[in-house]
Structure formats: C-alpha cells, structure tokens
Design a protein around this motif. Structure first.
Motif, PDB file in Angstrom:
ATOM      1  N   THR A  46      -2.697  15.001  -5.925  1.00 25.65           N
ATOM      2  CA  THR A  46      -3.217  14.731  -4.588  1.00 25.65           C
ATOM      3  C   THR A  46      -3.422  13.231  -4.411  1.00 25.65           C
ATOM      4  N   VAL A  47      -2.801  12.691  -3.391  1.00 27.16           N
ATOM      5  CA  VAL A  47      -2.943  11.283  -3.039  1.00 27.16           C
ATOM      6  C   VAL A  47      -3.879  11.189  -1.840  1.00 27.16           C
ATOM      7  N   GLU A  48      -4.881  10.321  -1.942  1.00 26.97           N
ATOM      8  CA  GLU A  48      -5.837  10.135  -0.853  1.00 26.97           C
ATOM      9  C   GLU A  48      -6.250   8.677  -0.791  1.00 26.97           C
ATOM     10  N   ALA A  49      -7.081   8.369   0.184  1.00 30.87           N
ATOM     11  CA  ALA A  49      -7.451   6.974   0.406  1.00 30.87           C
ATOM     12  C   ALA A  49      -8.100   6.349  -0.824  1.00 30.87           C
ATOM     13  N   GLY A  50      -8.827   7.153  -1.606  1.00 30.84           N
ATOM     14  CA  GLY A  50      -9.488   6.612  -2.785  1.00 30.84           C
ATOM     15  C   GLY A  50      -8.609   6.520  -4.014  1.00 30.84           C
ATOM     16  N   THR A  51      -7.380   7.002  -3.936  1.00 26.85           N
ATOM     17  CA  THR A  51      -6.469   6.933  -5.085  1.00 26.85           C
ATOM     18  C   THR A  51      -6.106   5.478  -5.369  1.00 26.85           C
ATOM     19  N   ALA A  52      -6.197   5.094  -6.634  1.00 26.76           N
ATOM     20  CA  ALA A  52      -5.866   3.723  -7.014  1.00 26.76           C
ATOM     21  C   ALA A  52      -4.364   3.571  -7.188  1.00 26.76           C
ATOM     22  N   LEU A  53      -3.817   2.491  -6.656  1.00 26.21           N
ATOM     23  CA  LEU A  53      -2.427   2.107  -6.897  1.00 26.21           C
ATOM     24  C   LEU A  53      -2.472   0.917  -7.847  1.00 26.21           C
ATOM     25  N   VAL A  54      -2.156   1.166  -9.106  1.00 26.21           N
ATOM     26  CA  VAL A  54      -2.374   0.186 -10.168  1.00 26.21           C
ATOM     27  C   VAL A  54      -1.125  -0.659 -10.373  1.00 26.21           C
ATOM     28  N   ILE A  55      -1.299  -1.979 -10.373  1.00 22.64           N
ATOM     29  CA  ILE A  55      -0.187  -2.910 -10.578  1.00 22.64           C
ATOM     30  C   ILE A  55      -0.612  -3.992 -11.572  1.00 22.64           C
ATOM     31  N   ALA A  56       0.397  -4.631 -12.160  1.00 23.14           N
ATOM     32  CA  ALA A  56       0.142  -5.792 -13.008  1.00 23.14           C
ATOM     33  C   ALA A  56      -0.024  -7.029 -12.129  1.00 23.14           C
ATOM     34  N   ASP A  57      -0.409  -8.121 -12.744  1.00 16.12           N
ATOM     35  CA  ASP A  57      -0.563  -9.386 -12.017  1.00 16.12           C
ATOM     36  C   ASP A  57       0.817  -9.992 -11.808  1.00 16.12           C
ATOM     37  N   HIS A  66       2.039  -3.370  -1.380  1.00  9.16           N
ATOM     38  CA  HIS A  66       1.541  -3.528  -0.016  1.00  9.16           C
ATOM     39  C   HIS A  66       2.518  -2.931   0.993  1.00  9.16           C
ATOM     40  N   TYR A  67       3.809  -3.087   0.743  1.00  5.19           N
ATOM     41  CA  TYR A  67       4.827  -2.491   1.626  1.00  5.19           C
ATOM     42  C   TYR A  67       4.682  -0.974   1.637  1.00  5.19           C
ATOM     43  N   PHE A  68       4.554  -0.375   0.457  1.00  2.82           N
ATOM     44  CA  PHE A  68       4.362   1.071   0.359  1.00  2.82           C
ATOM     45  C   PHE A  68       3.098   1.507   1.097  1.00  2.82           C
ATOM     46  N   GLY A  69       2.010   0.793   0.870  1.00  2.00           N
ATOM     47  CA  GLY A  69       0.755   1.147   1.526  1.00  2.00           C
ATOM     48  C   GLY A  69       0.848   1.062   3.030  1.00  2.00           C
ATOM     49  N   ASP A  70       1.569   0.067   3.534  1.00  3.84           N
ATOM     50  CA  ASP A  70       1.727  -0.075   4.977  1.00  3.84           C
ATOM     51  C   ASP A  70       2.527   1.092   5.558  1.00  3.84           C
ATOM     52  N   LEU A  71       3.615   1.489   4.877  1.00  5.76           N
ATOM     53  CA  LEU A  71       4.403   2.625   5.343  1.00  5.76           C
ATOM     54  C   LEU A  71       3.563   3.899   5.381  1.00  5.76           C
ATOM     55  N   LEU A  72       2.780   4.122   4.325  1.00 10.12           N
ATOM     56  CA  LEU A  72       1.963   5.326   4.269  1.00 10.12           C
ATOM     57  C   LEU A  72       0.908   5.318   5.371  1.00 10.12           C
ATOM     58  N   PHE A  73       0.337   4.166   5.623  1.00  3.03           N
ATOM     59  CA  PHE A  73      -0.676   4.066   6.678  1.00  3.03           C
ATOM     60  C   PHE A  73      -0.066   4.337   8.053  1.00  3.03           C
ATOM     61  N   ARG A  74       1.113   3.799   8.304  1.00  2.00           N
ATOM     62  CA  ARG A  74       1.741   3.968   9.616  1.00  2.00           C
ATOM     63  C   ARG A  74       2.198   5.401   9.864  1.00  2.00           C
ATOM     64  N   THR A  75       2.482   6.137   8.801  1.00  2.12           N
ATOM     65  CA  THR A  75       2.985   7.502   8.979  1.00  2.12           C
ATOM     66  C   THR A  75       1.933   8.583   8.737  1.00  2.12           C
ATOM     67  N   ARG A  76       0.976   8.355   7.834  1.00  2.00           N
ATOM     68  CA  ARG A  76      -0.006   9.404   7.498  1.00  2.00           C
ATOM     69  C   ARG A  76      -1.441   8.993   7.805  1.00  2.00           C
ATOM     70  N   GLY A  77      -1.684   7.701   8.038  1.00  4.94           N
ATOM     71  CA  GLY A  77      -3.010   7.303   8.497  1.00  4.94           C
ATOM     72  C   GLY A  77      -3.954   6.769   7.441  1.00  4.94           C
ATOM     73  N   PHE A  78      -3.505   6.605   6.189  1.00  2.00           N
ATOM     74  CA  PHE A  78      -4.357   6.003   5.173  1.00  2.00           C
ATOM     75  C   PHE A  78      -3.484   5.281   4.150  1.00  2.00           C
ATOM     76  N   ARG A  79      -4.110   4.431   3.372  1.00  2.52           N
ATOM     77  CA  ARG A  79      -3.392   3.719   2.306  1.00  2.52           C
ATOM     78  C   ARG A  79      -4.224   3.745   1.032  1.00  2.52           C
ATOM     79  N   PRO A  80      -3.565   3.823  -0.137  1.00  3.96           N
ATOM     80  CA  PRO A  80      -4.317   3.779  -1.397  1.00  3.96           C
ATOM     81  C   PRO A  80      -4.853   2.375  -1.664  1.00  3.96           C
ATOM     82  N   ALA A  81      -5.861   2.310  -2.508  1.00  6.82           N
ATOM     83  CA  ALA A  81      -6.442   1.027  -2.884  1.00  6.82           C
ATOM     84  C   ALA A  81      -5.608   0.386  -3.985  1.00  6.82           C
ATOM     85  N   ILE A  82      -5.159  -0.855  -3.778  1.00  4.89           N
ATOM     86  CA  ILE A  82      -4.359  -1.560  -4.778  1.00  4.89           C
ATOM     87  C   ILE A  82      -5.292  -2.195  -5.802  1.00  4.89           C
ATOM     88  N   VAL A  83      -5.058  -1.868  -7.086  1.00  2.00           N
ATOM     89  CA  VAL A  83      -5.924  -2.328  -8.170  1.00  2.00           C
ATOM     90  C   VAL A  83      -5.069  -3.059  -9.201  1.00  2.00           C
TER      91      VAL A  83
END
Length: 592
Positions: A46-57, A66-83
């Motif tokens: 289950t993916v939800e607004a509180g799900t962490a999207l983990v990336i390296a530096d 950020h591109y993925f998060g923007d697409l998800l927000f525009r189509t489903r209404g929320f974006r995961p938190a980038i960590v």
C-alpha cells in the motif's frame, strides 16, 4: 467526469499484479508500452502519503523522485515523502529508487513490488526514469483521487527493443508555443519515446535564431515567429530531464526557400530559388550554421537531409551545370553526393553526426528511411545504421478515420491499428541486419494543422502505438491487449490535460441509400470491436440504456441520430451526430 468514468473502466480491464504471457486470456497490467518481462509476485503493498521514497544523495535520483511524485500527485492527489538515506538502513515499508553500476542495457531497470515495499534499480538515470514511469502507471490505472493505493506484488525486468524511438515535430510550417512544445515532450516521455526531431527550417520558414545570420529570421517566410537561442536552450534542457534528445532538422539542399529568401546568393539559380547551389560560399555558410547549431543542441546528430530532392531541377540551373563541369561530374546525383559528403565533413569537424532521409544513403550516411522496411533494408545492405519510418504509415498528417469530424489531413487513412501493426525490426531478419535497424520514427508534419490542439490529436494515441512497437518485444505485442490498456492510458491523458483522438472507439454514421421516399438506411461502425454501439434517434444523448446497434437501421425523416461506443455501461468515445431530414433525403446526401 469522463476521467472518472474511464478510471472505473480501467479497474475492470486491468490488474496490476497479473503476469503477461501466462495465458493469452490473462489480464495484463495497465502499462504502456508493455515491459519486456512481467512476473507475478506475492502479496501486495500500500502506497500512501506517509510512505517514504528513499533515495541516495544523488541529484539525478532526486530529480527522478520529484518527477514521480509530481505525476502521482497530479493523477491520484498525493505524493510520497522523499527521504535521503544518508547511509542508514532504509525504513521498512518504503519505496527505494537506486542507481547501481551494472552491466545492464542502457535505459533498462528492474522493479520489484512485494508486501515489504517497492524497489526500483537501474544502471543509468534513463532506466531509473522509465522505471519510475512504470511504477506511476501501476499506481494510476484507477482515476479516483485517493490517499491510499494498494498495488499487487509484481517483478518487472525491462529494457527497450530499439534504442531510437522518435517523433518529428514540424515547427517550420506551423509555429508552436514553448508551452506546447514542453507539453509535447512530457507526453513523449510518458511513453518512453526518447528522440524529438525538431524540424526548424523548410521552404515556409526558418525558425531558429542564428546570431551569425540574423536575416534568416528577419525575413521569415510565415510571419516573424522564431525561437530564440535562450528558448532553445530551455527546451533542450527540459527535454534532457525527461530523457529526450532534441535533434534539429533543416532541409537542404532542397526545401531551402527560407534560407534563399534571406541570402539570395545561396540559390542554385533564378528558376530554382528553393534549391541551394554547391559553391564554396554555400559550404562556408552551412559550416557556420552547423557550428552555431552544435552549440545549441548537444546531442550527437543534426538532420540536414531532404527526403525528396528534385535532381531534374538542378539540371536546368546553369550555375549547377557549371559547378558539375568544374568538379568533373556527369550527373546531378554525383553532385548531390558531393554536397552531402561536404556537409558530413563539416559536421564531423564540429563533433556532430549528420543524418538525413533516404537519399543520403546514396552518399554513405546513416538515414531515416521514409520508405518503410524496404527502404531501410536497402540502406542496411549498404552498411548503414537505419531508423525506420514510413511515408505511408508513420506520417501522422494522415487522417485517423474517414469521419467527417476528423481534423484536416492527408485523405489516406492511417488508423491506430495500422501503426501498431508496423514492425520496424522483424525477427526473421538476420542478426547482423537487426543490429543496424536501430530505431523507429514517426512524423508530425503540420501541412494541414490549424491549432496546437489538433497537433496533439493527430499525434496521440498513435504515438502510444509507436512507443510500444519501439519498446516492447515483438513476441509480446497483442492488438487486443493494447486496446484494453489504452483505456487507462486515456484516463491518464484526461488527468494530465493531454488532448488525444478517440477515433479508435468513435462511431461512424454511414448513410447506405434511401430505403423509400421517407426512409434511409444507416450503418453504424467503429474501428475497434471492443464494446457496443448505443444510439438514439430523437437527438438525446445516448446512455448505457440506449438501444444497442445490431444491424442496418431504417431511419425515417426527420431524425437526429446520436451514437457512442460503450463498454460495460461506460462510454469509450464522444458522441457523434447526424441529421436526417427531407432535404437530405431528396438530395440523397447526408452530412454530419
């Protein structure tokens, strides 16, 4: 409303956790283009607004996240938190985007979804970008806004079939806004198309600002609209972020009226003011053009070829004939080959590979073959790398149906199914030939286009079919599957504001002659067999409860026929209308 309807239908048609290839009747994920390998996993996540999207530096990974998060927000209404991971163990139940040094093919990726989380791994930024698009598609088969998406377990190992998957955008004949071009690039990227050939000069106009030659845009053939160098740099950078390489395209030595209007000394003669001469001054001019273009477009290629050069018209130009005698040539084709080789050398001197259409193969160049596979194989036999195109099937200025409501275009119809059926690299060919068939390319020429909306409509979803034949393994391409997966793709188009054609599902209302003095036969048809046609005869909008079309109708005047395609009680197309009246019967002519 239409987006919600299509999203509901998408949920009925597609399941994100089903494997492709297990059965011809098994549902396949709502993905387009279809990945190379899909295997069912276990459980779900289950993916939800509180799900962490983990990336390296890493700046490139962060950009993709950020591109993925923007697409998800525009189509489903929320974006995961980038960590940012910072070397620590990633949190449980997270999404991970990771770049790893691997020996994998360029643009490839692996995506694994299980009850423990989502892991996306790629060897390069392009692969990570495309994997992110695949994940977004898995999460956006349903249109409804939500704060929680449950996605079935699945493993995807994906890579492109062909490395060049391109579209030509013709800005020479019709100027487009910067905003439109960026949206066009966005839509290409969502389909994993990676080459935009930007046609900037033809007989009609020169659209690129060159500081060395200001007259090129000062005496523009159609108005005074052109792209400044700052705008070009912005477009090129925008495209690069979406893994799209911009290849500039300039017609020469034919289709050069705009150049010659600005600089008459370039003309082959008084009667050939659309053809360049082959004098030394012309090559100095072209070299300066290449030099400035190379500074603006960092990609490896520049297209400087005409597809249909009229050799016979050079024959009537005294200046050309004198030049041939000077060089010791006996045919215009020899001079053309000489011309091409000179510009190839000029390009090489500036670190650019000159490409062009079929006739450049005669001079030893890699080409885009406008003559389909036959032309491509002829170039392959001569030892050239070839990108396969087709004047008959992959020029999108052809109409998509014979309906009266179609946008203007070449009267020869090229349906979505025609594009999908085109195979740019048949498996039966020898391996050495397949290695030289490096890509597939379609063209959005603007001879007939009246607006930017029409440009979108003629390009998509035919561009989606192009993307699938260029990306997905031929053995996995199934027209019926593509049609089913197009439904959620149309939903995504609606969500993102992408204009597109519904010709595949749109009903054609066809008069079949008078059955009597007051009646006429009416046939209803559409390109796709999916769904059912429902109609009304009293001018009201058809609904899921309207009569289902079964056979030829006998309609009595006066009547207003309206029809649309429905699948599982949900509309797949806009409504079409036809008026039947006494005057139409008397004239035996009916029009929309």
């Amino acid at each position: 409303m239409r987006a919600q309807i299509l999203g509901t239908l998408a949920a009925l048609l597609c399941s994100a956790g089903m494997a492709h290839g297990a059965s011809d009747r098994a549902p396949v994920p709502a993905l387009m283009p279809l990945p190379a390998q899909i295997s069912p996993g276990s459980g779900a996540f289950t993916v939800e607004a509180g799900t962490a999207l983990v990336i390296a530096d890493d700046a490139s990974v962060r950009q993709v996240a950020h591109y993925f998060g923007d697409l998800l927000f525009r189509t489903r209404g929320f974006r995961p938190a980038i960590v940012q991971a910072d070397g620590a163990a990633p949190p449980k139940k997270a999404i991970q985007f990771t770049l790893q040094n691997t020996a994998a093919t360029a643009e490839s990726y692996r995506l694994d979804i299980s009850s423990q989380g989502i892991v996306l791994i790629a060897g390069d930024r392009a692969g990570l970008f495309y994997g992110a698009i695949t994940l977004w598609q898995l999460l956006s088969a349903d249109a409804a806004p939500t704060q929680s998406i449950r996605v079935a377990g699945v493993s995807i190992a994906d890579q492109p079939r062909l490395r060049w998957r391109g579209l030509t955008l013709d800005s020479a004949r019709q100027f487009q806004s910067i905003e439109f071009i960026k949206r066009f690039i966005d839509t290409m990227a969502l389909h994993k198309l990676n080459v935009l050939q930007w046609h900037l000069a033809d007989d009609q106009a020169w659209r690129l600002e060159l500081r060395r030659f200001p007259q090129l845009t000062a005496v523009n053939g159609i108005g005074t609209k052109f792209y400044t160098q700052l705008q070009v740099a912005d477009i090129v950078a925008y495209a690069a972020e979406r893994n799209v390489t911009v290849v500039p395209s300039f017609g020469m030595p034919g289709h050069a009226s705009a150049m010659i209007t600005a600089y008459p000394q370039l003309a082959a003669g008084a009667e050939t003011r659309d053809l360049l001469n082959a004098d030394e001054g012309t090559f100095v001019f072209i070299g300066d053009v290449i030099n400035e273009a190379a500074q603006l477009f960092p990609g490896a290629c520049i297209n400087l070829g005409s597809a249909d050069f009229p050799f016979e018209r050079w024959r009537s130009a005294p200046k050309i004939q004198a030049r041939m005698r000077e060089l010791g040539y006996t045919s215009e084709r020899q001079l053309h080959d000489y011309f091409v080789k000179r510009i190839v050398a000029l390009g090489a001197g500036r670190g650019r590979r000159i490409i062009g259409w079929d006739q450049l193969a005669d001079a030893g160049l890699p080409v885009l073959s406008s003559r389909g596979l036959d032309g491509a194989l002829a170039a392959v036999a001569a030892g050239h790398d070839v990108v396969v195109s087709s004047l008959n099937l992959l020029d999108f200025n052809h109409k998509q149906s014979s309906d009266i409501g179609e946008p203007p275009g070449n009267d020869a119809v090229v349906r979505l199914e025609d594009v999908y059926a085109f195979d740019p690299a048949p498996a039966a060919l020898p391996a050495e030939d397949l290695q030289r068939l490096i890509g597939v390319h379609a063209n959005v020429w603007t001879d007939f286009v009246r607006s930017e909306v029409e440009m979108d409509v003629i390009a998509f979803p035919r561009g989606a079919a192009l993307a699938e034949i260029g990306w997905s393994p031929a053995s996995q391409q199934r027209w019926a599957s593509f049609v089913n997966r197009l439904v959620p793709q149309m939903r995504r188009y609606d969500k993102l504001g992408i204009r597109y054609s519904d010709a595949l599902f749109r009903v054609a209302i066809i008069p079949r002659g008078g059955a009597s003095s007051s009646r006429i036969g009416i046939e209803l048809s559409r390109q796709a067999s999916s769904g059912e046609i429902r109609y009304t005869l009293n001018g009201t909008e058809p609904t899921a409860r309207s009569p289902v079309y079964m056979d030829l109708l006998e309609v009595k005047a006066p009547a207003t026929i309206k029809a649309a395609t429905f699948l599982d009680a949900i509309p797949l197309s806009s409504t079409v209308t036809l008026q039947v009246d006494d005057a139409a019967l008397a004239a035996s002519t009916i029009s929309n």
